[in-house]
Scaffold this motif. Sequence first.
Motif, mmCIF file in Angstrom:
data_model
loop_
_atom_site.group_PDB
_atom_site.id
_atom_site.type_symbol
_atom_site.label_atom_id
_atom_site.label_comp_id
_atom_site.label_asym_id
_atom_site.label_seq_id
_atom_site.Cartn_x
_atom_site.Cartn_y
_atom_site.Cartn_z
ATOM 1 N N TRP A 4 0.942 -1.392 -0.002
ATOM 2 C CA TRP A 4 0.129 0.099 -0.087
ATOM 3 C C TRP A 4 0.702 1.088 -0.022
ATOM 4 N N PHE A 19 2.011 1.840 -3.313
ATOM 5 C CA PHE A 19 0.676 2.339 -4.254
ATOM 6 C C PHE A 19 0.430 4.010 -4.064
ATOM 7 N N LEU A 20 0.648 4.220 -2.770
ATOM 8 C CA LEU A 20 0.530 5.494 -2.371
ATOM 9 C C LEU A 20 1.529 6.630 -2.861
ATOM 10 N N LYS A 24 1.559 5.695 -7.315
ATOM 11 C CA LYS A 24 0.171 5.856 -8.285
ATOM 12 C C LYS A 24 -0.811 7.053 -7.570
ATOM 13 N N LEU A 25 -0.499 7.506 -6.279
ATOM 14 C CA LEU A 25 -1.305 8.483 -5.931
ATOM 15 C C LEU A 25 -0.401 9.997 -5.449
ATOM 16 N N LYS A 26 0.739 9.528 -5.826
ATOM 17 C CA LYS A 26 1.928 10.853 -5.707
ATOM 18 C C LYS A 26 1.805 11.175 -4.296
ATOM 19 N N PHE A 27 1.772 10.378 -3.356
ATOM 20 C CA PHE A 27 2.096 10.922 -1.962
ATOM 21 C C PHE A 27 3.762 10.935 -1.933
ATOM 22 N N GLU A 36 4.364 10.699 4.122
ATOM 23 C CA GLU A 36 2.771 10.880 4.336
ATOM 24 C C GLU A 36 2.155 9.650 4.318
#
Lengths: 228, 228
Positions: A89, A92-93, A96-99, A103
């Motif tokens: 995860w 993924f963050l 894919k989610l540009k964290f 964070e």
Amino acid sequence: MPKILIDMNFSFAEENYIKTIYHLSQAGEVGVSTNAIADQLHTKPASVTDMIRKLANKEVVDYQKYQGVNISEQGKKVALEVIRKHRLWEVFLVEKLKFNWDEVHEIAEQLEHIRSSILTERLDEFLGYPKADPHGDPIPDKEGKFETGPTVALSEMSVDDIGLFVMVANDDPHLLQYLDKMKIKLGMKLKVIDKVVFDGSMQISFSNETPVFLSHQITQHLMIRKVA
Amino acid sequence: MPKILIDMNFSFAEENYIKTIYHLSQAGEVGVSTNAIADQLHTKPASVTDMIRKLANKEVVDYQKYQGVNISEQGKKVALEVIRKHRLWEVFLVEKLKFNWDEVHEIAEQLEHIRSSILTERLDEFLGYPKADPHGDPIPDKEGKFETGPTVALSEMSVDDIGLFVMVANDDPHLLQYLDKMKIKLGMKLKVIDKVVFDGSMQISFSNETPVFLSHQITQHLMIRKVA
DNA sequence: TAAGTAATTTAGATAAATCTAAAAATATTT
DNA sequence: AAATATTTTTAGATTTATCTAAATTACTTA
Ligand SMILES: [Mn+2]
Ligand SMILES: [Mn+2]
Ligand SMILES: [Mn+2]
Ligand SMILES: [Mn+2]
């Protein structure tokens, strides 16, 4: 008669204890102490004793009063499954989610408890079977297997030693943000320029740039793969 | 003095009750009944009464003994936030992880409780701000707003009526798998060919193909946008 | 409207996870 | 080896979410 593990379900609280006991086992001594677990989980020793009893009944840990706990083979499997999910995860963050890497830990602490083996496998596939999370921690495969080359904490290295910065052994966002500020990234080559005996602080040259000063509190969490 | 909603946190159980009460409110009468909630959540009426009390104290529902519950404005916000997350995750699972539409509801039931507003917004962005989930349910935006054109259940339509199949109002995997088998997909045009008075079953032609027979138990869950 | 039925609430329990305070065991230090 | 300090466990509560069984209220129907 060993309990059937396949459809054994653990609560979030149980999973967190199992994971913590696993991590503390790795990080050193046999017989993980009640206090160490309480510290890590921000609970009280009395609560830990209660939970350990429950986990011992479920045979994920071995326990004898006053002797600390040890994770069992079953427990190791459970822990590695949770750790696998946590790290996938996190990938993924970030990917894919540009964290940013500082964070993601908190959110992964929640996501690691989502129960669905298909989901985990699909996520792994979606991410391209990553070998490490954004902090360089290795991601166990479906069978719980993973490999880590030998690493040392930067704090253990000597002047003129050379290495590759491959992992941060601490989730604290302040540390990660500080590394960002200093432009220190995973995968960078480094050389130990100087080391102060009194406080253990070090002067490190990353990727042949102007050396930076790092305190012992920082260098102890930077894991290095030695080269030559 | 109204409670500050901003940093109000609800347990998984509370969120599930709030969501269920919201859904039941939408689907009809004022004063959602204790039994309806118990049925939906697979709990007992006594448990529902206890929880409703708690939710009334937190002012997410209005409640008077024996009169059923009504969701408050605050409660609606909480419900829509949970529903937003549920549906976004369903889109993620189908669009990105290649799940089939019958496999995602269960997993979304878990993911909808992950607490991180940044995560929800980033996920929404990653998915391209979808307007509907894989079952055609509308996805509320950050403010909880969403639009649904007027729809009717297929079961309410008459012979020769024409429409567009836009939503399945039921999560049961068996229904969804059956629709797959019949090659009935969201977005298809359809025409009512025949309707049997005795059992309400219907003969429907999808996309001008050979008509299929569908029982009332099925047609009542297929939502249609009428055209002309 | 008076029964009878159904829905809802109350009373009293239980299990999980936590806590504080006190007791017991172990470790450390003179 | 005592004395002292630290760690761990026990005892007893608390909170949350649930249940069963019984009491109460509301709704239906004869
Ligand atoms: Mn982490
Ligand atoms: Mn990590
Ligand atoms: Mn769903
Ligand atoms: Mn859906």
